[in-house]
Design a protein around this motif. Structure first.
Motif, mmCIF file in Angstrom:
data_model
loop_
_atom_site.group_PDB
_atom_site.id
_atom_site.type_symbol
_atom_site.label_atom_id
_atom_site.label_comp_id
_atom_site.label_asym_id
_atom_site.label_seq_id
_atom_site.Cartn_x
_atom_site.Cartn_y
_atom_site.Cartn_z
ATOM 1 N N MET A 183 -21.371 17.906 7.527
ATOM 2 C CA MET A 183 -20.026 17.404 7.768
ATOM 3 C C MET A 183 -18.979 18.488 7.525
ATOM 4 S SD MET A 183 -18.034 14.293 5.901
ATOM 5 C CE MET A 183 -17.522 15.357 4.547
ATOM 6 N N SER A 184 -18.086 18.605 8.471
ATOM 7 C CA SER A 184 -16.985 19.530 8.264
ATOM 8 C C SER A 184 -15.646 18.874 8.534
ATOM 9 C CB SER A 184 -17.157 20.752 9.178
ATOM 10 O OG SER A 184 -17.163 20.340 10.537
ATOM 11 N N LYS A 185 -15.702 17.583 8.924
ATOM 12 C CA LYS A 185 -14.460 16.886 9.225
ATOM 13 C C LYS A 185 -14.423 15.548 8.514
ATOM 14 C CE LYS A 185 -14.161 18.771 13.934
ATOM 15 N NZ LYS A 185 -14.070 18.422 15.363
ATOM 16 N N GLN A 186 -13.254 15.241 7.980
ATOM 17 C CA GLN A 186 -13.036 13.921 7.397
ATOM 18 C C GLN A 186 -11.607 13.500 7.709
ATOM 19 O OE1 GLN A 186 -14.505 13.077 3.451
ATOM 20 N NE2 GLN A 186 -12.630 11.977 2.935
ATOM 21 N N ILE A 187 -11.477 12.317 8.246
ATOM 22 C CA ILE A 187 -10.158 11.815 8.641
ATOM 23 C C ILE A 187 -9.664 10.847 7.585
ATOM 24 C CG2 ILE A 187 -8.853 10.552 10.387
ATOM 25 C CD1 ILE A 187 -10.989 11.429 12.421
ATOM 26 N N ASN A 188 -8.524 11.171 7.001
ATOM 27 C CA ASN A 188 -7.848 10.258 6.089
ATOM 28 C C ASN A 188 -6.646 9.672 6.825
ATOM 29 O OD1 ASN A 188 -9.526 10.790 3.820
ATOM 30 N ND2 ASN A 188 -8.469 12.745 3.544
ATOM 31 N N TYR A 189 -6.611 8.387 6.943
ATOM 32 C CA TYR A 189 -5.587 7.760 7.770
ATOM 33 C C TYR A 189 -4.275 7.541 7.024
ATOM 34 C CZ TYR A 189 -9.356 7.026 11.085
ATOM 35 O OH TYR A 189 -10.366 7.231 11.965
ATOM 36 N N TYR A 190 -4.346 7.266 5.748
ATOM 37 C CA TYR A 190 -3.134 6.956 4.983
ATOM 38 C C TYR A 190 -3.182 7.700 3.651
ATOM 39 C CZ TYR A 190 -3.386 3.208 8.396
ATOM 40 O OH TYR A 190 -3.507 2.511 9.562
ATOM 41 N N GLU A 191 -2.010 7.961 3.101
ATOM 42 C CA GLU A 191 -1.911 8.671 1.827
ATOM 43 C C GLU A 191 -0.973 7.905 0.897
ATOM 44 O OE1 GLU A 191 -0.941 12.803 2.364
ATOM 45 O OE2 GLU A 191 -1.970 12.862 4.297
ATOM 46 N N LEU A 192 -1.451 6.798 0.386
ATOM 47 C CA LEU A 192 -0.636 5.965 -0.483
ATOM 48 C C LEU A 192 -0.694 6.463 -1.915
ATOM 49 C CD1 LEU A 192 -1.290 4.133 2.057
ATOM 50 C CD2 LEU A 192 -0.811 2.213 0.558
ATOM 51 N N ASP A 193 0.295 6.061 -2.698
ATOM 52 C CA ASP A 193 0.292 6.394 -4.114
ATOM 53 C C ASP A 193 -0.718 5.526 -4.853
ATOM 54 O OD1 ASP A 193 2.344 8.069 -3.481
ATOM 55 O OD2 ASP A 193 3.901 6.960 -4.553
ATOM 56 N N GLU A 194 -1.263 6.057 -5.914
ATOM 57 C CA GLU A 194 -2.106 5.231 -6.781
ATOM 58 C C GLU A 194 -1.219 4.359 -7.642
ATOM 59 O OE1 GLU A 194 -5.663 6.404 -8.652
ATOM 60 O OE2 GLU A 194 -5.750 8.324 -7.609
ATOM 61 N N LEU A 195 -1.706 3.191 -7.976
ATOM 62 C CA LEU A 195 -0.937 2.245 -8.780
ATOM 63 C C LEU A 195 -1.055 2.605 -10.256
ATOM 64 C CD1 LEU A 195 0.703 -0.385 -9.065
ATOM 65 C CD2 LEU A 195 -1.477 -1.621 -9.173
ATOM 66 N N ASP A 196 0.073 2.987 -10.853
ATOM 67 C CA ASP A 196 0.169 3.197 -12.300
ATOM 68 C C ASP A 196 0.802 1.932 -12.864
ATOM 69 O OD1 ASP A 196 1.067 3.802 -14.906
ATOM 70 O OD2 ASP A 196 1.214 5.935 -14.440
ATOM 71 N N ALA A 197 -0.001 1.067 -13.454
ATOM 72 C CA ALA A 197 0.454 -0.259 -13.864
ATOM 73 C C ALA A 197 1.630 -0.188 -14.823
ATOM 74 C CB ALA A 197 -0.701 -1.040 -14.490
ATOM 75 N N THR A 198 1.552 0.672 -15.818
ATOM 76 C CA THR A 198 2.618 0.753 -16.820
ATOM 77 C C THR A 198 3.919 1.240 -16.202
ATOM 78 O OG1 THR A 198 0.981 1.213 -18.537
ATOM 79 C CG2 THR A 198 3.274 1.751 -19.038
ATOM 80 N N ALA A 199 3.830 2.305 -15.387
ATOM 81 C CA ALA A 199 5.027 2.854 -14.750
ATOM 82 C C ALA A 199 5.648 1.846 -13.794
ATOM 83 C CB ALA A 199 4.672 4.146 -14.016
ATOM 84 N N PHE A 200 4.805 1.141 -13.057
ATOM 85 C CA PHE A 200 5.340 0.166 -12.114
ATOM 86 C C PHE A 200 6.041 -0.983 -12.835
ATOM 87 C CE2 PHE A 200 5.057 -3.745 -9.649
ATOM 88 C CZ PHE A 200 5.708 -3.343 -8.494
ATOM 89 N N GLN A 201 5.446 -1.477 -13.884
ATOM 90 C CA GLN A 201 6.063 -2.561 -14.640
ATOM 91 C C GLN A 201 7.418 -2.134 -15.193
ATOM 92 O OE1 GLN A 201 5.077 -5.504 -14.448
ATOM 93 N NE2 GLN A 201 3.032 -5.937 -15.253
ATOM 94 N N ASP A 202 7.516 -0.881 -15.572
ATOM 95 C CA ASP A 202 8.788 -0.362 -16.098
ATOM 96 C C ASP A 202 9.852 -0.315 -14.994
ATOM 97 O OD1 ASP A 202 10.386 0.982 -18.200
ATOM 98 O OD2 ASP A 202 10.286 2.677 -16.796
ATOM 99 N N VAL A 203 9.470 0.186 -13.808
ATOM 100 C CA VAL A 203 10.408 0.233 -12.681
ATOM 101 C C VAL A 203 10.826 -1.180 -12.284
ATOM 102 C CG1 VAL A 203 10.641 0.829 -10.234
ATOM 103 C CG2 VAL A 203 9.520 2.420 -11.814
#
Length: 955
Positions: free
Chosen positions: A20-40
């Motif tokens: 394999m020399s190719k890999q397609i990533n379709y989306y680049e979302l942020d990872e969920l940081d539960a503590t940081a999100f709850q604060d925001v």
């Protein structure tokens, strides 16, 4: 972060690292940081509470909130987060209202500003008190103020449009605007769902790997859906915002409505005038309130009128007999006419049949169109409503065709069940029993306690009138138990169903009772619940006798509950072993090569799957089961109360379904014999296969039974009743594709005169479909020839093809033809004159064109001592067919124009079906057809030639 399964991606990467020399990533979302999100989230909620002052105008509120650092951070973070992920759901599991709001706010860029403001304010309220979130005044955000057009124009924009057009922030907020614009550009690449969603209810992902030369590609693709279920009383009360907050932002609601909800015999009940709440005993009511008696359809009209939402209501049959592909197609045609968009949830209101066919139509329309399900029956409320399995019947089998397409919102409201027929309540309970037996022991025990005595009698606690004077009963406790039954049934159902949305495996406990019943339900004309109940009882017996998974006491307990609930343990159709065996075959096909029949196993509330049973074993167990449940140990010898569709006033299709199933069984047997013959005889290269020589009756049995499986008795014994409108007909022609072409190809080629008429019509760019064409012109010619008509009145010349055909037919019969043809249009009259002038001399001399109003000409002719006509052909403006007919028959006080022994031919009479429903000509033709049908002076036959030709003659 991507929605794609990380373990799968890592494994693929490791195992294929050499090539394999190719890999397609379709989306680049942020990872969920539960503590940081709850604060925001907490900081933004605090800012929303401070900003949302009642006196603040919506444009100022928008500027304040969208410029606020905490709020903007929350919105942009949501746009980047996987809000449809398990982690996000787990984080907010303790406040489902907040979870629901945040899933919508992810798409704030694509929402109107007024809707986003409403959601933000609702978020702040729900964070403090989940119950108060539904009490926010929608008018504050969605009412239009005619005195503030600038404000209304702004808040009616989508957020991304307002930012791009620079109408939201002033120059002081330039940096904030630039921040949003930069984020838009990034999101288009890393998470386009947030910027240009097709709808806000589903997202997709993929993981693709390929070799260097792209000659090998492996991919995993997924779609994630979001769905909400709310069990709520008084969904149609004015103060209930569940539907209003979906449709108020859209401005309209396209509603597919079960026609029984507009029928006073089914849904007529008292509704509190001031609140639009349905009067139900056992639930809160206002003392001294004014009530009105209305249907559920009228209650829906009042609800949406109160919330200023325009409605377009498509009323459809919710009966099993109409659960077919044709009715699905009708809905599709209606959705297309109304221009339904893929971000606009259709509202489906009704029972299980409407849930199935309207959901199926939504699955097909635009490939997927979201819909909201308001369930008005028990089956819809806890089974068919939230189900992803949309479908219709076909070929005599239940749910033969379908798609996986769950509603985005399901609303179950017990108050709408009060007017249901007791038989419909009873049959709906079967879907609760199935979940209790194989999924939820507590529910089973609750059914044993409350079911036999109260569920049907009180209609799930909505009508306590039959027991309210029994002092020993606690009505509040009964009502609470009824509510618990609904909630526990729904929880059990989604536990079984929602983790296997596309039936990717067959360990499906909710299919208990649905293995053999789909094969005999329609042929028996049974209510679905009763059919399922018989199959559940038989399944319990198999679990005991064949599988040894439960003992006799458990089997008896299951059968007793079914019987106590007045459902069927047995129906005589089950003695037909051929249907049983055919259904086994069908179910193995449907379930991917496995029978996987869910049965109780171990304990009540637990499930196992029986995969192997032979036809002889199945036949033996059916006989044993019949003896077991009909020997007197169960009430009514195991038979149910009101088990048939006709018992509750519904139509059934038992005869047609039985014919279909029988034909399929015969076809399968015939195929099997051919297969055995092929395998048992070695065929030599020089073998000549003789033509099969069978009697005509054997040919009928072998070859025609399947083709005529849907045949209906085609001799009417009574005159059909009049109807205000022609029936729905979801086609624009009467024939299947190529049928008329084939008929034309086997018909004598038209004369040069007719060919010339067609050529001139086309050359002068006149509307060629108005020509009678080859097939009908030849019919008119032969009719004139066979009847030896001398005089013909052709009402509606167009370019003269029918007049030529009549002249040719009359002449070929040796008559001195005289054809009078009437045309009012200048352009077509000129074309007809040209065409007649180029005809053969004897044809040209036989035709007399009269240019002017047809009714005036006919009246003048009738007033004189002039001729009568052997044939009168009516093919002019459809609105005047009645007047042409009246003049022909002498109904206007003038002498009749139709000769003794003559015939009237009325063209296009079946356009009462094919014309658009809003076309006045459709109704005019239907009324004309009924007028002729009811005229005792004549007899008639309607031929399915082109768009219908009616032959009318005096008795």
């Amino acid at each position: 972060y991507s929605y794609c399964d990380h373990n799968l991606r890592n494994n693929l990467t490791t195992n294929l690292k050499i090539i394999m020399s190719k890999q397609i990533n379709y989306y680049e979302l942020d990872e969920l940081d539960a503590t940081a999100f709850q604060d925001v989230l907490a900081k933004s909620v605090q800012q929303i509470e401070l900003a949302a002052e009642p006196s603040k105008s919506l444009d100022n509120l928008a500027t304040t909130l969208f410029a606020d650092e905490s709020v903007s951070k929350l919105l942009l973070l949501l746009a980047r987060l996987p809000v449809f992920s398990k982690d996000f759901e787990e984080l907010l599991r303790d406040n489902l209202e907040v979870l629901s709001i945040l899933k919508k706010l992810k798409f704030f860029l694509n929402l109107k500003i007024r809707e986003t403001l409403y959601l933000l304010v609702k978020l702040s309220v729900a964070s403090a008190d989940e119950k108060k979130a539904g009490k926010i005044n929608l008018d504050t955000y969605f009412s239009v103020d005619p005195n503030a057009p600038r404000v209304e124009h702004l808040i009616d924009m989508k957020f991304k449009t307002a930012i791009k057009n620079n109408v939201l922030f002033n120059s002081e907020k330039k940096e904030k605007r630039e921040e949003y614009l930069q984020e838009f550009a990034v999101l288009e690449k890393i998470e386009p769902h947030a910027v240009y969603p097709t709808s806000i209810y589903r997202q997709s992902d993929g993981c693709t790997v390929a070799t260097q030369d792209s000659q090998k590609i492996e991919a995993v693709m997924s779609t994630t859906l979001t769905s909400s279920i709310r069990i709520s009383s008084h969904v149609l009360a004015f103060d209930n915002s569940l539907l209003a907050e979906i449709y108020r932002p859209l401005g309209r609601a396209i509603i597919v409505l079960d026609n029984k909800l507009d029928d006073v015999d089914y849904t007529f009940g008292e509704v509190e005038f001031a609140t639009n709440r349905r009067a139900v005993m056992g639930m809160e009511q206002n003392d001294g309130a004014k009530f009105i008696k209305i249907t559920i359809r009228e209650q829906i009209d009042r609800y949406f009128s109160h919330h200023k939402v325009e409605t377009k209501i498509l009323t459809k049959s919710g009966n099993e007999v109409d659960k077919d592909m044709e009715n699905v197609q009708e809905i599709l045609i209606d959705l297309k006419k109304l221009g339904v968009m893929r971000n606009e949830p259709v509202l489906v209101v009704g029972g299980g049949v409407i849930a199935d066919i309207a959901g199926f139509a939504c699955a097909l329309f635009h490939r997927n169109t979201p819909y909201v399900m308001l369930a008005t029956s028990i089956v819809a409320g806890i089974d068919a409503g939230p189900s992803p399995r949309t479908c219709c019947d076909g070929q005599g089998y239940k749910n033969a065709f379908g798609a996986f397409h769950p509603p985005v919102v399901t609303l179950t409201d017990r108050t709408l069940w009060k007017t249901m027929h007791p038989g419909m309540i009873r049959h709906g309970i079967a879907e609760i029993v199935k979940m209790a037996v194989v999924e939820n022991r507590d529910l089973f025990e609750l059914l044993e306690k409350v079911g036999p005595a109260f569920l049907v009698k009180t209609k799930f606690g909505t009508d306590m009138s039959s027991i309210e004077n029994v002092e020993s009963l606690n009505l509040e406790e009964i009502n609470a138990d009824c509510e618990r039954v609904v909630g526990m049934a729904m929880e059990s159902y989604v536990r079984a169903e929602f983790g296997n949305l596309w039936e990717t495996h067959q360990c499906r406990p909710h299919a208990y009772g649905h293995t053999w019943s789909p094969g005999y339900e329609l042929p028996a004309g049974m209510l679905h619940g009763h059919a399922v109940a018989t199959c559940m009882g038989f399944g319990a017996y198999l679990s005991w006798k064949h599988c040894d998974w439960i003992d006799e006491a458990q089997c008896h307990r299951i059968c007793k509950l079914i019987n106590d609930l007045e459902l069927s343990l047995w129906h005589d159709v089950m003695s037909d072993k051929a249907i049983f065996h055919a259904c086994t075959k069908k179910m193995v096909q449907k379930r991917g090569g496995n029978l996987a029949a869910p049965l109780p196993r171990g304990e009540i509330g637990e499930c196992g799957y029986m995969n192997d049973i032979t036809d002889p074993e199945l036949s033996r167990y059916v006989d044993e089961y019949k003896a077991y449940v009909t020997d007197g140990k169960y009430a009514r010898n195991g038979y149910g109360i009101q088990p048939l569709l006709r018992d509750v006033g519904l139509d059934e299709c038992a005869t047609e379904a039985t014919a279909m199933v029988r034909a399929e069984i015969a076809h399968d047997e015939h195929e099997h014999k051919d297969c055995v013959h092929t395998h048992n005889e070695e065929k030599k290269d020089d073998d000549v296969v003789p033509e099969r020589s069978v009697s005509y009756q054997d040919w009928i049995k072998e070859s025609q039974a399947d083709r005529n499986a849907t045949w209906k008795f085609n001799v009417d014994f009574e005159k059909a009743a009049d109807t205000p409108h022609a029936p729905r007909f979801p086609h624009h022609t009467l024939f299947h594709k190529h049928a008329e072409e084939y008929a034309t190809s086997q018909t004598t080629v038209v004369s040069n005169n007719i060919k010339g008429a067609a050529k001139v019509t086309t050359e002068e760019n006149l509307f060629a479909p108005c020509m009678v064409g080859s097939l009908e012109s030849q019919f008119l010619k032969m009719f004139a020839k066979a009847s030896k008509a001398k005089t013909v009145l052709d009402i509606g010349t167009f370019t003269g093809m029918s007049a030529i055909a009549f002249a040719e037919g009359s002449l070929s019969a040796g008559q001195a033809a005289e054809v009078h043809t009437l045309e009012s249009d200048d352009t077509t009259a000129r074309a007809a004159t040209k065409i007649f002038g180029s005809c053969e001399e004897k044809v040209k001399n036989s035709i007399h064109l009269h240019h002017g109003d047809a009714i005036n000409w006919m009246s003048n002719c009738a007033e004189s001592d002039g001729m009568t006509f052997d044939i009168i052909f009516i093919d002019a403006d459809k609105d005047n067919y009645f007047q042409y007919y009246s003049l022909a028959m002498g109904d206007t006080g003038l002498r009749p124009l139709l000769a003794e022994g003559g015939c009237i031919l009325a063209d296009n009479t079946l356009s009462a079906l094919v014309y658009d429903e809003d076309d006045s000509r459709r109704e005019a033709l239907h009324l004309f057809n009924q007028h002729v049908k009811n005229d005792t002076r004549v007899e008639q036959a309607v031929l399915t030639l082109r768009e219908g030709v009616t032959i009318i003659s005096r008795v």
